[in-house]
Write a protein that holds these residues in place. Structure first.
Motif, PDB file in Angstrom:
ATOM      1  N   TYR A  42       0.825  -1.208   0.000  1.00  0.00           N
ATOM      2  CA  TYR A  42       0.000   0.000   0.000  1.00  0.00           C
ATOM      3  C   TYR A  42       0.862   1.262   0.000  1.00  0.00           C
ATOM      4  CZ  TYR A  42      -4.154  -2.854   0.909  1.00  0.00           C
ATOM      5  OH  TYR A  42      -5.193  -3.756   0.796  1.00  0.00           O
ATOM      6  N   PRO A  52      -5.238   3.568  -1.574  1.00  0.00           N
ATOM      7  CA  PRO A  52      -5.946   2.363  -1.120  1.00  0.00           C
ATOM      8  C   PRO A  52      -6.464   2.554   0.305  1.00  0.00           C
ATOM      9  CG  PRO A  52      -3.591   2.036  -0.966  1.00  0.00           C
ATOM     10  CD  PRO A  52      -3.784   3.353  -1.658  1.00  0.00           C
ATOM     11  N   GLY A  57      -8.028  -2.606   4.452  1.00  0.00           N
ATOM     12  CA  GLY A  57      -7.311  -3.655   3.736  1.00  0.00           C
ATOM     13  C   GLY A  57      -6.506  -4.543   4.666  1.00  0.00           C
ATOM     14  N   ILE A  91     -14.717  -2.516   1.948  1.00  0.00           N
ATOM     15  CA  ILE A  91     -13.770  -1.737   1.142  1.00  0.00           C
ATOM     16  C   ILE A  91     -14.494  -0.820   0.158  1.00  0.00           C
ATOM     17  CG2 ILE A  91     -11.927  -1.918  -0.588  1.00  0.00           C
ATOM     18  CD1 ILE A  91     -11.021  -4.481   0.910  1.00  0.00           C
ATOM     19  N   THR A 110      -6.733  -1.847  -3.427  1.00  0.00           N
ATOM     20  CA  THR A 110      -6.905  -2.397  -2.076  1.00  0.00           C
ATOM     21  C   THR A 110      -7.095  -3.901  -2.155  1.00  0.00           C
ATOM     22  OG1 THR A 110      -7.964  -0.328  -1.364  1.00  0.00           O
ATOM     23  CG2 THR A 110      -8.218  -2.242   0.064  1.00  0.00           C
TER      24      THR A 110
END
Length: 269
Positions: A42, A52, A57, A91, A110
């Protein structure tokens, strides 16, 4: 070179210790390692201007790892898998409340981080329970030894005899000669492993070694393609002289799931 050698030595010691101590240490260690690898992923994509959902995540990544680890140990835990659609839906739902110009890019990366950093470690952990009896850490240890043998063989042969580029567009230093050298060295390592880890006959250990060489190399190339797509050289600096965690574990990306599938059908036939 000295820094690289020292880091490599301690890295190997820690990795082997995580497998040798016991199943609980093995599971927790790779849970933490997969989480750190996901965070590194990330951080990389953030450098490319992508945002993201890091916290969501990482929480999903930990949950995915734990769910599949429990299923690997006890198949009666398979019902937990039906909770994943609920947690994973957080998400895109979270993105609804943000004012981003490219929400689906953020959502996509993500999810990609989970595939890239979490799934390989879940399959690697599951190798210890692939025969559905009890924890057998010989399988993940053999996997690591052959993965390192492949990396070493490919590097040594490629640096001395390498002439024909494998995928120059993604990794200029990789050659067909290095790939073949890695396969041969890994096959030799597989033969030696079969003398001590007798759960499988030598031909199956060698088959696993060939799978690790081929799919480990493809995973390395995919990680190189990913880094080039976001214009970075190393995935991180957590391992001095070796780059980041993604650089060290790119071989697991495809090799761990493929080897698990092979072992599952062989040991449960």
């Amino acid at each position: 070179m000295k820094t690289r050698a020292i880091t490599g030595f301690f890295f190997i010691i820690v990795m082997l210790a995580s497998v040798l101590i016991n199943g609980y240490v093995f599971g927790v260690f790779y849970l933490l390692l997969s989480g750190l690898t996901l965070i590194e992923f990330y951080r990389l994509v953030k450098k490319a201007g992508i945002n993201p959902d890091v916290i969501t995540g990482v929480l999903n990544g930990a949950f995915i790892y734990i769910v599949f680890a429990l299923i690997a140990v006890d198949s009666d835990c398979h019902r937990l898998i039906f909770l994943l659609p609920v947690t994973l839906s957080a998400i895109p739902i979270q993105e609804l409340f943000k004012k981003n110009s490219a929400p689906f890019t953020n959502i996509g990366y993500t999810y990609l981080g989970l595939i890239f950093a979490i799934i390989p470690f879940t399959f690697f952990y599951a190798l210890a329970y692939v025969d559905r009896t009890s924890a057998n850490l010989h399988y993940p240890m053999g996997f690591l030894l052959m993965l390192w043998a492949n990396d070493t063989g490919a590097y040594l042969v490629g640096s001395k005899l390498g002439r024909t580029k494998l995928f120059e567009r993604h990794s200029p230093k990789k050659t067909w000669e290095g790939l073949i050298g890695g396969i041969i060295i890994t096959a030799i390592a597989a033969y030696i492993i079969s003398l001590y880890f007798t759960e499988l006959p030598v031909d199956r250990w060698i088959c696993i070694g060939v799978l690790i060489s081929c799919f480990g190399t493809i995973g390395d190339l995919i990680e190189s393609m990913f880094k080039r797509s976001i214009d970075v050289k190393d995935s991180g600096g957590i391992l001095p002289g070796h780059g980041g965690l993604l650089d060290r574990f790119d071989g697991l990306l495809l090799a761990a799931p493929v080897v698990y599938a092979y072992l599952y059908f062989v040991t449960n036939a």
